[in-house]
Design a protein around this motif. Structure first.
Motif, PDB file in Angstrom:
ATOM      1  N   ARG A  86     -62.549 -13.329 -11.507  1.00 56.85           N
ATOM      2  CA  ARG A  86     -63.241 -13.895 -10.347  1.00 56.85           C
ATOM      3  C   ARG A  86     -62.301 -14.779  -9.533  1.00 56.85           C
ATOM      4  NH1 ARG A  86     -68.750 -13.491  -9.928  1.00 56.85           N
ATOM      5  NH2 ARG A  86     -69.746 -12.346 -11.638  1.00 56.85           N
ATOM      6  N   LEU A  87     -62.471 -14.723  -8.222  1.00 59.47           N
ATOM      7  CA  LEU A  87     -61.612 -15.459  -7.303  1.00 59.47           C
ATOM      8  C   LEU A  87     -62.465 -16.055  -6.202  1.00 59.47           C
ATOM      9  CD1 LEU A  87     -58.689 -16.031  -6.138  1.00 59.47           C
ATOM     10  CD2 LEU A  87     -58.977 -13.891  -4.876  1.00 59.47           C
ATOM     11  N   THR A  88     -62.258 -17.330  -5.922  1.00 55.51           N
ATOM     12  CA  THR A  88     -62.893 -17.985  -4.783  1.00 55.51           C
ATOM     13  C   THR A  88     -61.836 -18.207  -3.713  1.00 55.51           C
ATOM     14  OG1 THR A  88     -64.559 -19.087  -6.133  1.00 55.51           O
ATOM     15  CG2 THR A  88     -64.090 -20.061  -3.988  1.00 55.51           C
ATOM     16  N   CYS A  89     -62.094 -17.735  -2.495  1.00 52.53           N
ATOM     17  CA  CYS A  89     -61.093 -17.876  -1.434  1.00 52.53           C
ATOM     18  C   CYS A  89     -61.755 -17.808  -0.074  1.00 52.53           C
ATOM     19  CB  CYS A  89     -60.025 -16.794  -1.561  1.00 52.53           C
ATOM     20  SG  CYS A  89     -60.610 -15.118  -1.221  1.00 52.53           S
ATOM     21  N   THR A  90     -60.983 -18.155   0.943  1.00 52.82           N
ATOM     22  CA  THR A  90     -61.429 -18.007   2.332  1.00 52.82           C
ATOM     23  C   THR A  90     -61.044 -16.625   2.833  1.00 52.82           C
ATOM     24  OG1 THR A  90     -59.346 -18.815   3.255  1.00 52.82           O
ATOM     25  CG2 THR A  90     -61.040 -20.474   2.723  1.00 52.82           C
ATOM     26  N   LEU A  91     -61.580 -16.269   3.974  1.00 51.60           N
ATOM     27  CA  LEU A  91     -61.232 -14.991   4.578  1.00 51.60           C
ATOM     28  C   LEU A  91     -59.752 -14.951   4.951  1.00 51.60           C
ATOM     29  CD1 LEU A  91     -62.257 -12.249   5.478  1.00 51.60           C
ATOM     30  CD2 LEU A  91     -62.999 -13.273   7.637  1.00 51.60           C
ATOM     31  N   GLU A  92     -59.227 -16.073   5.413  1.00 50.86           N
ATOM     32  CA  GLU A  92     -57.800 -16.133   5.747  1.00 50.86           C
ATOM     33  C   GLU A  92     -56.939 -15.853   4.523  1.00 50.86           C
ATOM     34  OE1 GLU A  92     -60.040 -18.347   6.574  1.00 50.86           O
ATOM     35  OE2 GLU A  92     -59.783 -19.076   8.631  1.00 50.86           O
ATOM     36  N   GLU A  93     -57.325 -16.406   3.390  1.00 49.56           N
ATOM     37  CA  GLU A  93     -56.572 -16.175   2.161  1.00 49.56           C
ATOM     38  C   GLU A  93     -56.689 -14.726   1.703  1.00 49.56           C
ATOM     39  OE1 GLU A  93     -56.850 -20.650   0.205  1.00 49.56           O
ATOM     40  OE2 GLU A  93     -58.562 -19.286   0.049  1.00 49.56           O
ATOM     41  N   LEU A  94     -57.848 -14.130   1.935  1.00 48.65           N
ATOM     42  CA  LEU A  94     -58.018 -12.718   1.594  1.00 48.65           C
ATOM     43  C   LEU A  94     -57.101 -11.849   2.450  1.00 48.65           C
ATOM     44  CD1 LEU A  94     -59.929 -11.393  -0.483  1.00 48.65           C
ATOM     45  CD2 LEU A  94     -61.370 -10.711   1.438  1.00 48.65           C
ATOM     46  N   VAL A  95     -56.981 -12.208   3.724  1.00 52.90           N
ATOM     47  CA  VAL A  95     -56.063 -11.491   4.616  1.00 52.90           C
ATOM     48  C   VAL A  95     -54.635 -11.554   4.080  1.00 52.90           C
ATOM     49  CG1 VAL A  95     -54.967 -11.575   6.887  1.00 52.90           C
ATOM     50  CG2 VAL A  95     -57.458 -11.682   6.707  1.00 52.90           C
ATOM     51  N   GLU A  96     -54.215 -12.708   3.600  1.00 55.10           N
ATOM     52  CA  GLU A  96     -52.843 -12.834   3.095  1.00 55.10           C
ATOM     53  C   GLU A  96     -52.627 -11.987   1.847  1.00 55.10           C
ATOM     54  OE1 GLU A  96     -50.400 -14.122   4.850  1.00 55.10           O
ATOM     55  OE2 GLU A  96     -52.024 -14.291   6.302  1.00 55.10           O
ATOM     56  N   ARG A  97     -53.643 -11.865   1.016  1.00 58.78           N
ATOM     57  CA  ARG A  97     -53.540 -10.965  -0.136  1.00 58.78           C
ATOM     58  C   ARG A  97     -53.324  -9.530   0.332  1.00 58.78           C
ATOM     59  NH1 ARG A  97     -54.977 -11.507  -5.322  1.00 58.78           N
ATOM     60  NH2 ARG A  97     -55.144 -13.676  -5.970  1.00 58.78           N
ATOM     61  N   ALA A  98     -54.112  -9.124   1.310  1.00 54.70           N
ATOM     62  CA  ALA A  98     -53.980  -7.765   1.831  1.00 54.70           C
ATOM     63  C   ALA A  98     -52.620  -7.571   2.492  1.00 54.70           C
ATOM     64  CB  ALA A  98     -55.104  -7.480   2.829  1.00 54.70           C
ATOM     65  N   ARG A  99     -52.120  -8.591   3.171  1.00 56.20           N
ATOM     66  CA  ARG A  99     -50.818  -8.490   3.827  1.00 56.20           C
ATOM     67  C   ARG A  99     -49.718  -8.203   2.799  1.00 56.20           C
ATOM     68  NH1 ARG A  99     -50.003 -10.378   8.798  1.00 56.20           N
ATOM     69  NH2 ARG A  99     -51.605 -12.000   8.601  1.00 56.20           N
ATOM     70  N   SER A 100     -49.817  -8.811   1.625  1.00 54.93           N
ATOM     71  CA  SER A 100     -48.813  -8.573   0.595  1.00 54.93           C
ATOM     72  C   SER A 100     -48.888  -7.136   0.083  1.00 54.93           C
ATOM     73  CB  SER A 100     -48.989  -9.559  -0.561  1.00 54.93           C
ATOM     74  OG  SER A 100     -50.163  -9.290  -1.296  1.00 54.93           O
ATOM     75  N   LEU A 101     -50.067  -6.541   0.066  1.00 55.32           N
ATOM     76  CA  LEU A 101     -50.205  -5.138  -0.350  1.00 55.32           C
ATOM     77  C   LEU A 101     -49.558  -4.212   0.679  1.00 55.32           C
ATOM     78  CD1 LEU A 101     -53.924  -5.119  -1.584  1.00 55.32           C
ATOM     79  CD2 LEU A 101     -51.847  -5.470  -2.937  1.00 55.32           C
ATOM     80  N   ALA A 102     -49.686  -4.553   1.955  1.00 55.73           N
ATOM     81  CA  ALA A 102     -49.099  -3.737   3.020  1.00 55.73           C
ATOM     82  C   ALA A 102     -47.579  -3.778   2.996  1.00 55.73           C
ATOM     83  CB  ALA A 102     -49.616  -4.202   4.381  1.00 55.73           C
ATOM     84  N   ALA A 103     -47.023  -4.800   2.357  1.00 53.26           N
ATOM     85  CA  ALA A 103     -45.568  -4.962   2.339  1.00 53.26           C
ATOM     86  C   ALA A 103     -44.925  -4.330   1.115  1.00 53.26           C
ATOM     87  CB  ALA A 103     -45.225  -6.452   2.383  1.00 53.26           C
ATOM     88  N   GLY A 104     -45.686  -3.553   0.362  1.00 54.16           N
ATOM     89  CA  GLY A 104     -45.175  -3.010  -0.891  1.00 54.16           C
ATOM     90  C   GLY A 104     -44.219  -1.849  -0.758  1.00 54.16           C
ATOM     91  N   GLY A 105     -44.158  -1.211   0.408  1.00 51.97           N
ATOM     92  CA  GLY A 105     -43.214  -0.125   0.622  1.00 51.97           C
ATOM     93  C   GLY A 105     -43.792   1.270   0.510  1.00 51.97           C
TER      94      GLY A 105
END
Length: 232
Positions: free
Chosen positions: A17-36
């Motif tokens: 379980r994770l508690t976060c803001t929408l902005e923090e969720l965006v940053e998680r997704a951004r790291s997935l997009a940078a995987g190559g």
């Protein structure tokens, strides 16, 4: 309770379980997009949990690094549902083309075509429109959102196999149902009908979705819905 600051770059256990803001969720997704490599991210949760809001915010913030493909585009047409006698259950698992959805996800994950044209569901028409969302092979992150991404049933299982991660948005029932009633009213249902649909058919579907919660990679409680800024 784990926070997004603790977990953004750290490994996690399935079902954590994770508690976060929408902005923090965006940053998680951004790291997935940078995987190559092409990454397929699923966002699920019960009707009204905020799946579309979260998915759209991520895609808007990431710009040409992400594309959104919705499960709802695989609703069977109203005429087909009427022929099956299931129009009043529209939104239940068997009222979708789950195999068609799985095949689209496979095409997107394999990334062998210059462009894949995905369908989109038009809520104002209550019907799907084909070939409406172009996803080029240079898009690193494909986000798909919908109710039944974790359902253990034919077609749905095959779709889950090609989704790299599934995030489950866990939203309290009272807030979720209020959102659903407002949504139904916004698309033309009278107040009494909107409430009956949200507490009836929608809630039956929500019970099915909630039974899949523990299969998620992350179970997320979003705190505060603030719109992230798009990438430059």
């Amino acid at each position: 309770m784990t926070t997004a600051e603790d977990q953004t770059h750290a490994p996690y256990r399935r079902g954590e379980r994770l508690t976060c803001t929408l902005e923090e969720l965006v940053e998680r997704a951004r790291s997935l997009a940078a995987g190559g490599n092409r990454f397929v991210l699923g966002i699920t949760g019960a009707p009204g949990a905020g799946k579309s809001t979260a998915a759209l915010a991520i895609v808007k913030a990431l710009g040409d690094q992400a594309a959104l493909v919705g499960m709802d585009a695989f609703h069977l047409a109203n005429g087909v549902l009427a022929g099956h006698g299931s129009l009043d259950r529209k939104g239940a698992p068997d009222t979708f083309d789950s195999w068609g959805y799985a095949h689209l996800l496979w095409r997107l994950k394999s990334n062998r075509e210059p462009v894949v044209y995905a369908p989109v569901f038009d809520r104002s028409l209550e019907e799907s429109i084909g070939c409406a969302v172009p996803v080029g092979c240079d898009v690193p992150l494909v986000i798909t959102e919908g109710n039944y991404l974790l359902l253990d049933a034919e077609g749905w299982r095959e779709g889950r196999e090609v989704i790299d991660q599934v995030w489950y948005l866990d939203t309290g029932n009272d807030e979720r149902q209020r959102r659903l009633i407002r949504r139904h009213e916004a698309f033309g249902k009278p107040a009494a009908e909107a409430e009956a649909w949200a507490l009836g058919s929608d809630q039956r579907n929500a019970d099915i979705v909630e039974s899949t919660l523990e299969r998620a990679d992350l179970i997320i409680n979003l705190t505060g819905i603030h719109r992230p800024q798009p990438s430059a």
